[in-house]
Structures are given as C-alpha cells and as structure tokens.
Design a protein around this motif. Structure first.
Motif, PDB file in Angstrom:
ATOM      1  N   ASN A 569       6.364  -1.802   2.824  1.00 30.99           N
ATOM      2  CA  ASN A 569       5.818  -0.775   1.915  1.00 30.99           C
ATOM      3  C   ASN A 569       6.623  -0.695   0.617  1.00 30.99           C
ATOM      4  N   ASP A 573       5.219  -1.131  -3.129  1.00 30.08           N
ATOM      5  CA  ASP A 573       5.427  -0.104  -4.160  1.00 30.08           C
ATOM      6  C   ASP A 573       6.013  -0.715  -5.430  1.00 30.08           C
ATOM      7  N   ARG A 582      -3.018  -1.448  -6.380  1.00 33.33           N
ATOM      8  CA  ARG A 582      -2.636  -1.345  -4.970  1.00 33.33           C
ATOM      9  C   ARG A 582      -3.718  -1.911  -4.056  1.00 33.33           C
TER      10      ARG A 582
END
Length: 624
Positions: A569, A573, A582
C-alpha cells in the motif's frame, strides 16, 4: 579636405599591406585562389553623413543605404563596380517651442509649438576600381579591400522650421535651401568580409568611407519658402541659410562679408555690410563625406571552360595518367581516439565531390583511382564537422599512398550506448532514448538502431538522466555526471541501458526497494526505482499494474501478511503521489507465501538467502 585625404591614404596603405601579405600565404591557399571568378553582391545598411557646415539649429541624420557590387577576380586581384543608393534626412534640433518674437534662439515664451517641413536627401554613387582579396584555406572565408572612384549625386535636403504663436500664426526660426540635383566626383574605400556556406552562396558584412569632392552647391529654388508664403514664385532673391534673431554672415569671393537680414513680413532683404543693395552670390559649396556599415548576400561562380575541339585524326595514343590513393584516418583531436563510421568526402580543386565513404572499425577510409590534383578532405561525425585536410598535387609521386588525418575538435563528450534486455546481451532496436539535462531542464531524444546502439553529444560539467521508452518495456534510469570525466583523456562515455520486458502476468522484481525492519514507509533509497515504474506508466498510459510485496519466513504468517500488505500500500501511495491514477494500481501483500528458495519456517538459511525472499515486484495486469 585634409582629413579626407588622410583617411583615403590610410586605406591605400592597408591595401598595399594586404597585397604584400598574400605573398606569404602557403602554396595551398595560393592554388585555391588561382582561378578566374565572378561575384555578385547585394547589401543594405546604415549611412552616417558628415556635412562640413556651421548651421546652428539644423543637423543631418543618417539613414538607409542599399547597393550592389560586381567583382571579377584573377587570383587575389580583381576589378569591382558599385552602385549605392542612400537616404539621409535634415532635422531641427530646436526642442523647446517657447521663443520670443524675433529674439535669439532659444529665449522666452512667445511660441506654443514648432513645425518642421523638409525634403529628404537622396544620394547615389556609381563607381569602379581595383579590389584585393584574401581567401581562407578551405575557400569559405574571404576578406576584401576595394578602392573605387566615380560619380556621386545629391538632391534634396531643404528644411523650414517655424514657431507657432498662440493665434496660430507662424514665424520662421531657421531654414536651409538644401541642394538641387547635381553630379560630383566621388571616391569610396570599402572593406568587406564574406562567409561562403556552400560552393556558390555566402553572407557578407562590411564598412565603407565615401567622399564627394569639390563640395555640393546650395539650391536656389526655395520651394518651401514659396509654398509657405515667405517668398513669391520667380523672385530674384534667394535664401540659402536663415536663423531667426541673428544675421547669417558669409564670406564673399573678394574677402568682404555679406549678410542675410531677418525676414521682413513678406519679403527677404539681402544687403552688403556697406549698405549697398545685395548683389553677392551667397551660395556656398558644402563638403560632404560619410561612413556606413552593411550586410548582404554574395553569389560567386567560375566561368566554365570551353570544351576542346573534336580530334578528327589521331596519330598516336596519349599516355595513360597514373592514378593514386589517399588514405584518411578520422581521430579525436584531444585524445587521438579513432572514429569509426565517420562520413568522409574528398573534393577536387573545383569543389566537386569526387567520392564519399565511411571510415572502417579502425577509423580509416581509402580513396583510390585519383588523378593528381589539389584535393580537400572533409568529415562529419555525429552531426559535427571535423577539421579537414588537403592533399596537394605536388604530393602525388613515386606511386605512394598519401596519408592524411582529419580531426574531431569539438570539446564536448559523446555518449555512446546500447539498449539491452536486462541480464542478457540481447539488443533492443526501436527504443526511444531520452537524455535529460538536469541543470538546464531540457531534453534530447534519439532512437536505437538494429544493434540497439545510440549516441548523444553531452556538455562538460553537466549532469544528465537517461532512460529508454518502448511499449511494454520497463527501462532502467541512469544518471551521468560529466564532471567525473576528463575530455583530454576520453571522448566517449560508454553505457548500457537495461530494459525489462513487461509482459502481462510476468512479475519483474524492483531492485533496491528496502524497508527498515518491521517498517513500511518508503525510504529515500527506494524512490529512484519506484520513479522508474512511474516513468513506465507515463509512457504506457493504458497499462494497469499490480505491486506486490513479499517477506521472508521469519515471524508469524499473520504478521508477515499484514506487514507485506502495508508495504504494498505504501508503494501504491507513493506512485499515486507522482501523478498516476490510483485506478491503474493494485497493491497486494503476499507475506511469506511465495518464497523463492527453501528458507521456510524452521529451515536454517543465511541472511543473503532470506534477503532474496524480501522483495517488491511489479507485473502488468492482463486485460480481461
């Protein structure tokens, strides 16, 4: 007049020095120049006149000049014919309109404005004379000095300056009659420099000094005075120069002084100082000279030689002329490194290209079957012209091959690289290689050839980023600091760009993605590798990828699963923060479920074996 004579004498001495200096030029230059040649030149520029007058409130300003020249040269000496057209303009230097009635200029507060009526001055020059030139070794640069004599003309220049009162009536402040069209003997000295960018065409720039001998006599027409009501047409009186509030004094031929009084209502009174009625001719011949600067175009050509008459009867066979070879090596001027694949051409004494070829792997090219002549050898490497060389007719003897070098003298580096598939030597063609100058925020692009090769020119003391772009390939990004290289020791900066084939479903390990123990934030040393993925996604806007994170077998399965998901993650990011949507990214933590070796729970392994399992991978998501 003495000043003009000194200037012309100085230019003549320069011309003599120019002629003497050519005796010291090498045989190579003399043979280049020994040919009959015609030149046609055009020019445009600016002329600065110098009128030898004492007018207090009138100046003569510079203006446009244009002209053409025709030259015919025999070697370094020739003849030149010129035509020049020049426009100058008279101008009042009265810049404060508030003058007292009939008072000296300038004074008090009677006028509200000043009006100026004038006619521009048109000058022309037609002349001819000798010209001298010097040609550079490569026949591209030419310096010329010309000494010309001929006919000059002048016409115009009348100017009337009036002060406007509050009731809109006008008073004359100053006036000059200018010149009627007249012809004068004139001389001109001109220096010109020309750069020829091919065999025929060139650009020129130069300067000249021009003098009109004998002086230009003032006009008797007084057109502006008549048209503004100060004189009547056909009046026997004339005014040549007038200044309000003063008396203009001119010397007569017999030594006496004659004056023009101020304007009296509608007429002009001309008296002698002794009180007699005016009979003296107050016109004056005003000396004129000027200097100018210009630039323009030049066209040159050599007349073709007549074809030889047809031979009807042949009594004997002419001897066969021997033919020779010229071997040329392309080198770097600073390091003597050889330059393969350099384009080389050889031209004969007429500037005609005889043959072109590329140097071999040893930087050598050989031209054969050449008859003795004066040849010029030129080269081009990576779009940069090399310092050429010459092979003279006198060097062709004894059946020997003439050896010559041509030199790459550019002070910048050449990046010489190759694009390959990572961990192989397989070359990739058709890759767009991007070279970014990190200091100037500029970039250059080129494509690899069938061998995956590419070249760039790189400045000294500069840092660059370089990477490749090709659909479905993930490229390595490299940084180059040219300050780490010495141009006196190396011309080439060799490098290899590694690219991974990003086929859908195939995982590619991202190198140097390390995390602190038990942590999942993105470290600074991991960002360059993630930036490589950002560049790939920018270059392939339709691609979606999965970022996966893996751990070794140490710690519990649950802990490793959570840690790997957090790390995946964090990578997503970071990439999103660099502008990637995204929706194109999926982060997946696999914990210790996909070990690459035997190091499962309870198995003793080295730290290096555990390290190979701690990795971050990327794979293109196959379309559904």
């Amino acid at each position: 007049m003495k000043t003009n004579f000194k200037i012309i004498l100085a230019m003549l001495l320069i011309g003599m020095g120019f002629q003497n200096s050519r005796a010291q030029v090498s045989n190579a230059i003399e043979k280049t120049a020994k040919k009959t040649e015609w030149q046609f030149s055009t020019r445009a520029g600016y002329d600065f006149p110098n009128y030898k007058e004492d007018f207090k409130y009138i100046d003569y300003k510079g203006g446009f000049m244009g002209g053409i020249s025709i030259n015919h040269y025999w070697s370094w000496f020739g003849l030149q014919a010129d035509f020049d057209y020049i426009k100058n303009s008279p101008k009042s230097n009265i810049n404060n309109p508030f003058y007292e009635n009939n008072g000296p200029i300038p004074t008090a507060i009677a006028y509200t404005d000043v009006t100026v009526t004038k006619n521009d001055i048109t000058r022309m020059f037609v002349g001819a004379g000798p010209s001298f030139r010097h040609l550079s070794k490569n026949n591209k640069f030419q310096a010329e000095l010309s000494l010309l004599a001929g006919l000059g003309t002048i016409d115009g220049g009348e100017i009337l300056v009036e002060g406007v009162r509050k009731d809109d009536s006008k008073d004359p402040l100053t006036y000059h009659s200018g010149w009627d069209k007249q012809n004068l003997f004139a001389g001109k000295v001109q220096a010109r420099f020309t750069y020829f960018f091919n065999q025929h065409w060139g650009v020129n720039a130069g300067a000249y000094y021009m003098n009109y001998f004998g002086g230009a006599q003032e006009s008797t027409k007084n057109d502006l005075l008549v048209s503004n009501g100060y004189m009547t047409a056909g009046s026997p009186q004339q005014v040549y120069y007038y200044e309000a509030g003063t008396t203009a004094i001119r010397q007569d031929v017999d030594g006496g002084s004659t004056t023009i009084n101020a304007f009296n209502s509608d007429q002009i009174v001309r008296d002698n100082l002794g009180g007699n009625s005016g009979t003296a001719d107050l016109r004056r011949k005003i000396d004129l000279s000027s200097v100018g600067v210009f630039a323009g175009l030049t066209y040159r050509f050599s007349p073709s030689k007549k074809a030889p008459k047809e031979i009807v009867e042949v009594t004997k066979t002419a001897p066969v002329e021997k033919k020779y070879c010229v071997q040329t090596t392309a080198k770097d001027k600073f390091t003597n490194e050889i330059l393969p694949n350099t384009d080389v051409s050889i031209k004969d004494s007429k500037g005609v290209v005889v043959e072109t070829a590329k140097t071999d792997a040893f930087g050598v090219v050989k031209f054969c079957d050449l008859l003795p002549d004066d040849y010029t050898i030129e080269g081009m490497y990576n779009d940069i012209a090399l310092e050429g060389n010459t092979a003279k007719k006198s060097e062709f003897k004894n059946d020997q091959t003439i050896i010559k070098d041509i030199l790459y003298a550019d002070s910048n580096f050449i990046i010489k690289g190759k694009a390959v598939i990572c961990n192989t030597s397989i070359a990739i063609d058709g890759v767009t290689i991007v070279l970014k100058n990190n200091q100037l925020a500029s970039q250059k692009n080129t494509n690899t050839n069938q061998k995956g090769e590419f070249t760039f020119q790189a400045l000294q003391n500069t840092n660059y980023s370089i990477y490749g772009k090709k659909e479905n390939y993930l490229s390595q990004t490299m940084t180059i600091f040219t300050k780490d290289y010495d141009r006196n020791k190396s011309l080439f900066i060799q490098l290899e760009i590694c690219m991974d084939a990003a086929d859908c479903g195939t995982a590619i390990a991202l190198k140097n993605i390390h995390y602190d123990l038990g942590k999942y934030f993105i470290r600074e040393d991991a960002k360059p590798e993630l930036n490589r993925l950002v560049q790939f996604m920018n270059d392939n806007p339709g691609v979606k990828v999965e970022l996966s994170s893996h751990t070794d077998s140490r710690a519990s399965n649950a802990y490793n699963q959570t840690l790997s998901q957090n790390r995946a993650n964090a990578a997503v990011d970071y990439i999103t923060s660099q502008g990637i949507a995204r929706a194109r990214l999926t982060g997946k933590g696999y914990g210790e479920s996909k070990l690459l070796n035997r190091c499962a729970d309870g198995v003793e392994c080295s730290e290096a074996e555990h390290q190979s399992n701690r990795r971050t991978e990327v794979k293109v998501i196959c379309p559904q």
